[in-house]
Write an enzyme that holds these catalytic residues in place. Structure first.
Site: not given
Lengths: 82, 225, 731
Positions: C45, C89, C91-92
């Site tokens: 990340h 972005e 945020h899965n």
């Protein structure tokens, strides 16, 4: 000491959230649900150890802010310091 | 017209309301902070904007209704000053006791943002005098707790006294008697869930909100309704 | 402090080689706190270790780019001394675990990336991918994610103006929640995250730090806990109210000349924010953890450094300006604490209880961060499948009704009604009204056009063409509202990069995107990579999500889908070859998911986009829609539904296949509504510009008519279009 305040809708005020929970329980197979009521609970830590003073203080809090008398009722319970 | 818009922590339509007022009033609108303990002396109108004051925590409008400036606004209204509460501003006015009833969670539980049709139920107020009698207008709503509720006696009194200012033609939230906006006893306080300030600019899809602000301008110029 | 064992290293997601590298950098064994720091700084990340070698191929520059990738968000010039700041972005995973909070905190994080740079956020978009609508979890996930996005965005008062939502069983175990935020700032007042000025105070503002989302050691950290009772919540909880205050407080402070550098505490919180500020500035930082505002008692240095509590920011102030800054944060009732200083040591030194608990060289961690050129298996190039009319068991009308009611094309009203897309009173074209959302730049006559795009089934069939297509479709959607496409943010969602097949997909998609971005002058200025989107070895389809931003110099030219009157002519720009391979028609009507996706001719794409934009600028275009999923017939149906006005589509003689002509997904095409008076001029200018254009339909009536087929009433069309979500979400 600690006070526990339970705030709930007055009887007769429609609570769609509670109704949705009741429906969802029905869908999940809980056929015996006849009704659901929701309440919110606040636990308030107080400096005083005097039960009467504590109750009076929390009573005032409910009237000034915590409950809206148009739609809500409240119940105060005093707890020993947890 | 000397108007002001109040900003509370979590207000988010304060700029929108000020911009719409300035557009119609043709003069600057003062911005007030919730912590202020006095209103400017020469004020004609105070606007309480939409938003999520204090995150809607406890109950929408509940905490803002106890801030210092609201005490002053209550006094101002009792003296006959004009107060307009939109969306969260309406919730604050009911929590502050300036308007009767309460606004609770939408019947279908979901936040709803869409245009709704409204009927102007009375033109006998400083907020609605510039509308044609019985006008139907399109104004957006955007709220989670806009379901107006009051006891039967209060509803009957609102009806009898002609204090229902706007009614939904397609009720988006379950409000009693399709109530979208109500007037206070003195008719100088209006609370409404729909956002007239969002329909004052043709580029944003409509101008049905303009007569509300023009009504106020006329009322102030003409000295009352 | 416990000993560093191979198990501890593994629990921190570090390989034995990476562990050896850490020992070499420090010249000793790291302690646990330091191991935690390396673990997050070298995580996929934060370090982009698997993607870096490929991302370098994306073009990132153009004369209007003020700041490309590497900062909190990308920055592009939009004229009048203003810039747009934007990023997308993912945020899965958090959204799959707890859909409401996962999505809400995704929105919160992307907002912070934008206002960190001094921009007031003005728009949010969300690209969402869910599993099969029939999967038992889908409904719950969809309801939670949508409520979470609305709950956060509505409360902070930033309009959610667009995005996309699609469904496929391959997302059953890994939904995607990609949030994009756009802000506007003065060009001369953009803030960066570069620490500078030895002795300047490092300041913590916002909410207090709790044990939220401490991911390092991923919960193996239970063994580090003094108190066995202290269960660590891994789900962060968003507080949009605090975020709203943080936005206002930061913007108020930014209007003063107090801030040297500012960075939000996102993933890996205090660690990565302080590290990144020091690394970018080439300085050192000293932190005193005893001064960090805490929400819980007894937090260890490890926990404080790695907490992912939301709504927090770190900044470096000019020395002597603390009081002024503190006053502003007190006004907004937010925590404010000086927790350290900028140093010239080039080291991050962390103290707790008077002792040094971590001491790490900043530059070495960044420079020595592992970079992997992982093995790639190039994806096979598929061949197109052919679909003859005779093989289609339904009529064109039945196919159209099926498509407009299909999960991926049905009306998204149920979703966007839960978003306040009007707050801030600058949304000119909102959800469902146009190919891109159009938001006026407050106080000007300019507007931004915003879109998110990706067609996962194309990317699955051919990642290279799919990557190209995602960029081209964003370009097209911006042109269709009349905007000049400026730049792209992306969110590259893929499976496990350690598998060569997945890495091959990734590399090919990036190549496709890079080719399109270059050909269209549409650089990538910010983005994010999300790997490991797979469950039990089953990966999601490659989903290189693109977010496009364009500029309209005259907001009044913004063009939507709705015709404003009958008797307009609809001109089809671009040539169709009846490409049904890999189409939505093939999948939804014939149940076949196969074949090569339609290729994108980038030169044509650019020419057509320019032509459409020019015609819009000339005021000739009354409505415009690009052709994408479902082809010409679906595009026309969507325009009719948006208008409440019908149309008659003429199917030319000699078309080789009616279904291909109606539903083919050939790229680079638009449908323009023009008056009969303007049409000849437009067609002549098209010829002169080398653009294929022909009149295909006329508006009017209350039905859509395909050739000589029976009319489809708009009521029926609408009922089908609205039916899917009504059935799925209502009881």
């Amino acid at each position: 000491m600690r006070a526990r305040v339970e705030i709930r809708f007055r009887p007769g005020v429609l609570d769609p959230e509670a109704a949705a929970i009741a429906r969802a329980l029905g869908h999940l197979g809980f056929a015996g649900v006849r009704g659901v009521r929701r309440a919110k609970v606040l636990e308030i830590d107080l400096a005083t150890e005097d039960a009467d003073a504590a109750r009076a203080e929390v009573e005032r809090m409910c009237e000034v802010l915590l409950a809206n008398p148009v739609i809500e009722t409240y119940r105060i319970e005093l707890l020993d310091r947890g | 017209m000397r108007a002001a818009v109040v900003t509370f922590p979590g207000s988010n339509c304060d700029r929108d309301l000020a911009v719409a007022m300035e557009r119609v009033f043709g003069r600057p609108v003062r911005r007030l902070w919730h912590g202020e303990t006095e209103l400017p002396a020469d004020l004609d109108l105070v606007g309480l904007p939409g938003g999520f004051t204090y995150g809607d925590y406890l109950r929408p409008g509940a905490i803002a209704a106890r801030s210092p400036i609201v005490r002053e606004i209550v006094r101002f209204a009792r003296r006959g000053g004009l107060v307009l509460g939109i969306c969260n501003g309406f919730q604050i006015l009911t929590e502050a006791g300036l308007l009767p009833g309460a606004l609770v969670r939408n019947r279908r539980l979901l936040f709803v943002c869409r245009s709704v049709r409204l009927r102007v139920e009375t033109t006998d107020s400083p907020f609605t005098r510039a509308f044609p009698q019985g006008a139907e207008i399109t104004v957006p709503v955007a709220h989670h707790d806009g379901n107006y509720l009051a006891d039967a006696g209060t509803l009957a009194r609102l009806e009898d006294e002609g204090r229902i200012a706007f009614r939904y033609l397609d009720n988006p939230n379950g409000s009693a008697r399709d109530i979208a906006g109500i007037l206070g006893e003195g008719r100088n306080v209006l609370g409404m869930m729909p956002h007239p300030e969002r329909v004052c600019d043709p580029r944003l899809g409509g101008t049905d909100g303009v007569p509300l602000f023009r009504s106020l301008l006329e009322a102030v110029a003409g000295g009352g309704s | 402090m416990s000993e560093i064992t191979p198990e501890t290293v593994a629990a921190h997601g570090l390989t034995p080689e990476e562990h050896a590298r850490i020992r070499a950098i420090l010249g000793r064994e790291p302690n646990l706190v330091e191991l935690g720091i390396f673990s997050v700084m070298w995580s996929e990340h934060c370090s982009y270790k698997s993607s870096k070698v490929h991302l370098r191929r994306l073009p990132t520059e153009a004369p209007w780019v003020v700041c490309g990738p590497g900062e909190n968000a990308g920055v592009v010039d939009i004229g009048e001394g203003l810039v747009a700041v934007f990023k997308m972005e993912s945020h899965n995973h958090p959204s799959f675990i707890e859909p409401y909070q996962g999505a809400a905190t995704g929105v919160g994080g992307i907002l912070r990336d934008v206002f960190t740079m001094g921009a007031r956020p003005v728009a949010l978009l969300d690209a969402l991918r869910f599993g099969d609508p029939a999967h038992p979890r889908t409904r719950h996930l969809l309801a939670g994610v949508v409520a979470g996005i609305g709950g956060y965005g509505n409360c902070v008062g930033v309009p959610t103006v667009g995005g996309e939502t699609t469904f496929h069983r391959r997302y059953d175990g890994n939904i995607l929640v990609n949030a994009m935020c756009v802000g506007i700032a003065r060009r001369d007042r953009v803030f960066y995250a570069r620490a500078a000025g030895v002795g300047n105070p490092v300041v913590y503002v916002g909410a207090k730090t709790g044990r939220d989302g401490i991911h390092g050691a991923t919960m193996a950290s239970a063994e580090f806990s003094e108190d066995a009772e202290a269960k660590r919540p891994t789900v962060q909880v968003g507080d949009p109210f605090t975020e709203k205050l943080l936005i206002e407080a930061c913007l108020e402070l930014m209007a003063q000349d107090c801030i040297v550098a500012i960075q939000d505490m996102g993933a890996a919180g205090l660690t990565s924010s302080s590290f990144e500020m020091a690394a970018r500035g080439g300085t050192g930082i000293e932190l005193d953890l005893d001064r960090v505002p805490l929400r819980e008692e007894g937090m260890s240095p490890y926990e404080i450094l790695l907490s992912e509590s939301q709504e927090r920011m770190l900044m470096v102030l000019r020395e002597g300006r603390e009081a002024e800054a503190r006053r502003i944060f007190a006004k907004w009732e937010l925590d404010f604490a000086v927790i350290g200083r900028v140093t010239d040591t080039g080291r991050l030194v962390v103290r707790h209880g008077g002792t040094v608990v971590a001491d790490v060289p900043v530059a070495a961690v960044a420079e020595a961060a592992p970079v992997y050129d992982r093995p790639c298996t190039p994806p096979p190039r598929p061949v197109p499948v052919v679909c003859h009319d005779a093989a289609v068991p339904v009529t064109p009308e039945e196919a159209l009704l099926g498509l407009v009611g299909a999960p991926d094309l049905a009306s998204r009203r149920w979703i966007f009604q839960q978003y306040d897309w009007q707050v801030m009173a600058d949304t000119v074209l909102g959800p469902g009204m146009a190919d891109a959302a159009v938001v006026r730049v407050h106080g000007t006559d300019r507007a931004l056009a915003l879109t998110t795009d990706c067609t996962p089934r194309y990317c699955e069939a051919d990642p290279f063409e799919g990557g190209k297509q995602a960029v081209a479709e964003a370009f097209r959607n911006l042109c269709a509202v009349g905007a000049r496409p400026l730049a792209v943010t992306d969110c590259l969602n893929f499976g496990n990069p350690e598998r060569p097949r997945i890495m091959g997909q990734f590399a090919a998609a990036v190549d496709g995107m890079a080719e399109a971005c270059r050909a269209l002058d549409f650089p990538v200025v910010s983005g994010n990579v999300s790997f490991y989107n797979e469950t039990d070895g089953r990966a999601i389809p490659p989903t290189p999500q693109v977010g496009g931003l364009g500029l309209l110099e005259e907001v009044d030219r913004a063009t939507g889908l709705a015709f404003d009157r009958p008797d307009l002519l609809l001109v089809l720009v671009g040539l169709g070859h009846g490409w049904l391979s890999c189409s939505l028609f093939l999948r939804e009507i014939l149940g076949r998911e196969e074949g090569a996706p339609p290729p994108v001719d980038l030169a044509l794409e650019r020419r057509h986009g320019t032509f459409v934009r020019e015609q819009i600028a000339k005021g000739r275009v009354r409505a415009c829609h690009d052709l994408s999923d479902g082809g010409l017939a679906v595009a026309l149906a969507e325009m009719c539904l948006a208008s409440g006005i019908g149309a008659r589509l003429v199917i030319p003689d000699g078309v080789p296949g009616r279904f291909g002509w109606l539903f083919g997904e050939d790229q680079g095409r638009y449908l323009l509504a023009v008056t009969p008076e303007d049409a000849p001029l437009l067609l002549a200018e098209a010829r002169a510009a080398g653009v294929v254009a022909r009149t295909v339909a006329r508006t009017g009536g209350d039905a859509l008519i395909l050739g000589d087929g029976p009319p489809i009433s708009l009521d029926e069309l609408r009922a089908r279009h609205e039916g899917f979500f009504a059935r799925l979400m209502d009881e």
